[in-house]
Design a protein around this motif. Structure first.
Motif: not given
Lengths: 155, 85
Positions: A24-47
């Motif tokens: 009965d399903i005709g449409a499936i939407v997925t959203f995935t949020g992932t960890v970026r390696d930068t924030a406001q120009g700063e490098c991120i090693s982990e979150m």
């Protein structure tokens, strides 16, 4: 369905589970949020994601119920991770299933907008200069208001 | 009144505590009163609740405003605006 977990998730496996045995399903939407390696120009090693056990479950359930009441969904899933993650890793998964695409798209966006402003999670980014708690963004509050305006317009 | 308090993210780091149970005087009636009372408990609390307008609260797992009564609250949490997703 909602899940709060430390371990990673398999997007393909979650979609398969949600649609298993259903025609009965005709449409499936997925959203995935992932960890970026930068924030406001700063490098991120982990979150690191902290949450409020007990309240997180309650808020996510409430958000999911609101989406179910608003759109004709045939299934939905929210998975949110907590703990320490590296750039590139998954943080959050939202899946919505409906007979037609509009409801699935809108509900997925609604779930993410509510989750971002209501679910008790806090992100801390670790980089070369130590740890920094991420500030909430006004644009997230604006994204939420949009749904309230739409509801009023529909009434 | 005895109530369990929880602190998250930088509020937790500044108070140096994840949770505690406190006995509150009768004069502390709202979330706002409670933040003012906590602020007077020592330098850690003063630092944590310095920008109290910015701090969010939940009573028994539900978001509340600063003017909400804490009457009958079992668990009160303080935290910065949420940043999940």
């Amino acid at each position: 369905m909602i899940r709060i977990q430390q371990e990673d998730f398999d997007i393909g496996a979650e979609i398969s589970k949600l649609r298993s045995g259903r025609t009965d399903i005709g449409a499936i939407v997925t959203f995935t949020g992932t960890v970026r390696d930068t924030a406001q120009g700063e490098c991120i090693s982990e979150m690191t994601l902290e949450h409020y056990p007990g309240m997180t479950e309650k808020e996510l359930q409430r958000i999911e119920q609101q989406a179910t009441a608003r759109w004709p969904l045939q299934g939905s899933l929210i998975i949110h991770r907590y703990g320490t993650m590296k750039p590139g890793e998954n943080i959050v998964l939202v899946i919505t299933a409906s007979a037609h695409r509009q409801a699935a798209f809108e509900a997925a966006e609604f779930l993410m907008d509510y989750l971002k402003t209501k679910a008790p999670f806090w992100k801390k980014e670790d980089g070369p200069d130590g740890g920094t708690w991420v500030d909430a963004r006004d644009s997230d509050d604006d994204a939420l208001k949009r749904w309230e305006t739409r509801r009023k317009a529909a009434e | 009144m005895s109530v369990k308090l929880l602190y998250f993210a930088w509020v937790r780091e500044k108070t140096g505590l994840g949770e505690e149970t406190v006995d509150l005087p009768g004069s502390v009636q709202t979330v706002s009163d409670l933040m003012a009372w906590l602020k007077a408990r020592g330098p850690e609390y003063e630092a944590a609740f310095d920008k109290s307008d910015f701090i969010r609260a939940a009573i028994d797992h539900t978001h509340v405003t600063h003017s909400t009564s804490i009457d009958k609250a079992r668990e009160i949490a303080f935290f910065p605006p949420v940043t999940g997703g």
